[in-house]
Design an enzyme around this catalytic site. Sequence first.
Site, mmCIF file in Angstrom:
data_model
loop_
_atom_site.group_PDB
_atom_site.id
_atom_site.type_symbol
_atom_site.label_atom_id
_atom_site.label_comp_id
_atom_site.label_asym_id
_atom_site.label_seq_id
_atom_site.Cartn_x
_atom_site.Cartn_y
_atom_site.Cartn_z
ATOM 1 C CB SER A 43 84.501 115.970 17.684
ATOM 2 O OG SER A 43 85.636 115.408 17.042
ATOM 3 C CE1 TYR A 62 82.492 117.971 12.942
ATOM 4 C CE2 TYR A 62 84.637 117.377 13.839
ATOM 5 C CZ TYR A 62 83.294 117.098 13.671
ATOM 6 O OH TYR A 62 82.742 115.964 14.229
HETATM 7 P P1 NAP Z 1 76.295 111.305 9.927
HETATM 8 O O1 NAP Z 1 76.303 109.826 9.778
HETATM 9 O O2 NAP Z 1 76.687 112.156 8.762
HETATM 10 O O3 NAP Z 1 74.862 111.753 10.471
HETATM 11 C C1 NAP Z 1 74.583 113.102 10.689
HETATM 12 C C2 NAP Z 1 73.133 113.246 11.087
HETATM 13 O O4 NAP Z 1 72.833 114.633 11.212
HETATM 14 C C3 NAP Z 1 72.188 112.658 10.063
HETATM 15 O O5 NAP Z 1 71.093 112.042 10.708
HETATM 16 C C4 NAP Z 1 71.718 113.875 9.297
HETATM 17 O O6 NAP Z 1 70.437 113.605 8.797
HETATM 18 C C5 NAP Z 1 71.695 114.927 10.384
HETATM 19 N N1 NAP Z 1 71.818 116.267 9.843
HETATM 20 C C6 NAP Z 1 72.787 116.764 9.029
HETATM 21 N N2 NAP Z 1 72.515 118.018 8.680
HETATM 22 C C7 NAP Z 1 71.326 118.338 9.291
HETATM 23 C C8 NAP Z 1 70.510 119.482 9.302
HETATM 24 N N3 NAP Z 1 70.841 120.586 8.598
HETATM 25 N N4 NAP Z 1 69.378 119.464 10.023
HETATM 26 C C9 NAP Z 1 69.015 118.348 10.708
HETATM 27 N N5 NAP Z 1 69.748 117.235 10.740
HETATM 28 C C10 NAP Z 1 70.885 117.224 10.023
HETATM 29 O O7 NAP Z 1 77.247 111.754 11.115
HETATM 30 P P2 NAP Z 1 77.661 111.055 12.493
HETATM 31 O O8 NAP Z 1 79.041 110.579 12.346
HETATM 32 O O9 NAP Z 1 76.598 110.154 12.968
HETATM 33 O O10 NAP Z 1 77.729 112.370 13.396
HETATM 34 C C11 NAP Z 1 76.877 112.617 14.493
HETATM 35 C C12 NAP Z 1 77.573 113.598 15.407
HETATM 36 O O11 NAP Z 1 78.787 113.023 15.868
HETATM 37 C C13 NAP Z 1 77.966 114.924 14.744
HETATM 38 O O12 NAP Z 1 77.745 115.987 15.641
HETATM 39 C C14 NAP Z 1 79.446 114.741 14.472
HETATM 40 O O13 NAP Z 1 80.125 115.969 14.410
HETATM 41 C C15 NAP Z 1 79.854 113.921 15.680
HETATM 42 N N6 NAP Z 1 81.104 113.173 15.511
HETATM 43 C C16 NAP Z 1 81.224 112.215 14.558
HETATM 44 C C17 NAP Z 1 82.438 111.556 14.416
HETATM 45 C C18 NAP Z 1 82.650 110.498 13.374
HETATM 46 O O14 NAP Z 1 83.816 110.162 13.094
HETATM 47 N N7 NAP Z 1 81.602 109.932 12.802
HETATM 48 C C19 NAP Z 1 83.521 111.879 15.254
HETATM 49 C C20 NAP Z 1 83.355 112.858 16.222
HETATM 50 C C21 NAP Z 1 82.138 113.491 16.354
HETATM 51 P P3 NAP Z 1 69.740 114.225 7.463
HETATM 52 O O15 NAP Z 1 70.757 114.222 6.376
HETATM 53 O O16 NAP Z 1 68.588 113.293 7.264
HETATM 54 O O17 NAP Z 1 69.311 115.593 7.862
#
Ligand code: NAP
Length: 262
Positions: free
Chosen positions: A140, A153
Site C-alpha cells: 500500500s 497498517y
Molecule cells: P477487502 O475487500 O476487505 O478484501 C480482503 C480479502 O482478504 C477478503 O477476500 C477477505 O476474505 C480476505 N481476508 C481477510 N482476513 C483474512 C484472513 N484472516 N484469512 C484469510 N483471508 C482473509 O480488501 P481489499 O481492499 O481487496 O484489500 C486487498 C489487499 O489490498 C489488502 O492487502 C489491503 O491491505 C490492500 N490494499 C487495499 C487498499 C484499498 O483501499 N482497498 C489500498 C491499499 C492496499 P474473507 O473475509 O472471506 O476471509
Amino acid sequence: MATKSSVLVTGASTGIGATYADRFARRGHDLVLVARDKARMDDLADRLHREYGVAIDVLPADLTAPDQARAVETRLRHDDRIGILVNNAGANVSGSFVEQATDDVERLVTLNTTSLVRLASAVAPRFAKAGEGAIVNIGSVVGLVPEFGMSVYGATKAFVLFLSQGLSYELSSKGVYVQAVLPAATRTEIWSRSGADPASLPPMMEVGDLVDAALAGFDRREPVTIPPLHDVEQWDAFQAARQAMIPGFAQVQPAPRYAPAA
Ligand code: NAP
C-alpha cells in the site's frame, strides 16, 4: 490452458483478490482461491468456470490460524502446477494506535506480514529450483507515509515493500519475478470492514482499474508498481536518494554530529 500455470490468490473472496482471480481466469489460468468465506469463493469459482472454462479449487483458510495457514503453505510447496502466488489477503483496524486493541494489532500484523512471508517462503524454493514463477505482494502507499497516522497498517505495508524488493534482488537471477503492488485508496469492502467513517472516505480508484494497472506492471516485470502515482520520476528519485546513502553506511566512526559534548 494446460500450458499456463495455476495462480493461487489469497483474499480471493472479494475486492482486489476476487478481481485478480477474474483477470487471471480471463487469461486462461486455473486458480486456487484462498480466504475464509467459502460460499463467496464457491460463487466466484462457479462464475469464472462458466465464463472462462478454467479449473478452480477453493481452499478456505483463516490465514491468522496457524493450522489453516499451514495447509495453504503445503499446497504451495508441493503443487507444481501453481506458478504464480498473489499474496493479497490483508486488513486494517480503525482508530489511532492508542485506541486499537493489542490483540487486534497482533492479528493485523499476523495477516499482513507473517502469513504473507510464510506463503512466499513456502513457494520460493520450488520456484527458484524450477527457474520460473512469480510472487505478487499487495502492499500500500500507506507504507510510504507515516504521516497518514495509520501506523500499524502502514508498518505492515512497509514490510511488504521491503520484503518484495529484497526478494526481487535475491530471486530475479534465479528466474523468479517478485512484484510489489502499492494501491492507494481503492473501492472495496476494506473500508467498511475496518470500521472507517463513511463520511471521511477519500476519493477512490475503482478496483478493476487498479488490478488492470497492476497487471500491466506485472506484464512489464516491474519490481514495484504504484498504479495511482502518475509521476514515476518521483519514485525513481526516491529510490536514487535511498541508494545514494548506501556508501555512507560503511563508516567505522560515528558521524561528527554525535561527538560527545565537551
Ligand atoms: P477487502 O475487500 O476487505 O478484501 C480482503 C480479502 O482478504 C477478503 O477476500 C477477505 O476474505 C480476505 N481476508 C481477510 N482476513 C483474512 C484472513 N484472516 N484469512 C484469510 N483471508 C482473509 O480488501 P481489499 O481492499 O481487496 O484489500 C486487498 C489487499 O489490498 C489488502 O492487502 C489491503 O491491505 C490492500 N490494499 C487495499 C487498499 C484499498 O483501499 N482497498 C489500498 C491499499 C492496499 P474473507 O473475509 O472471506 O476471509
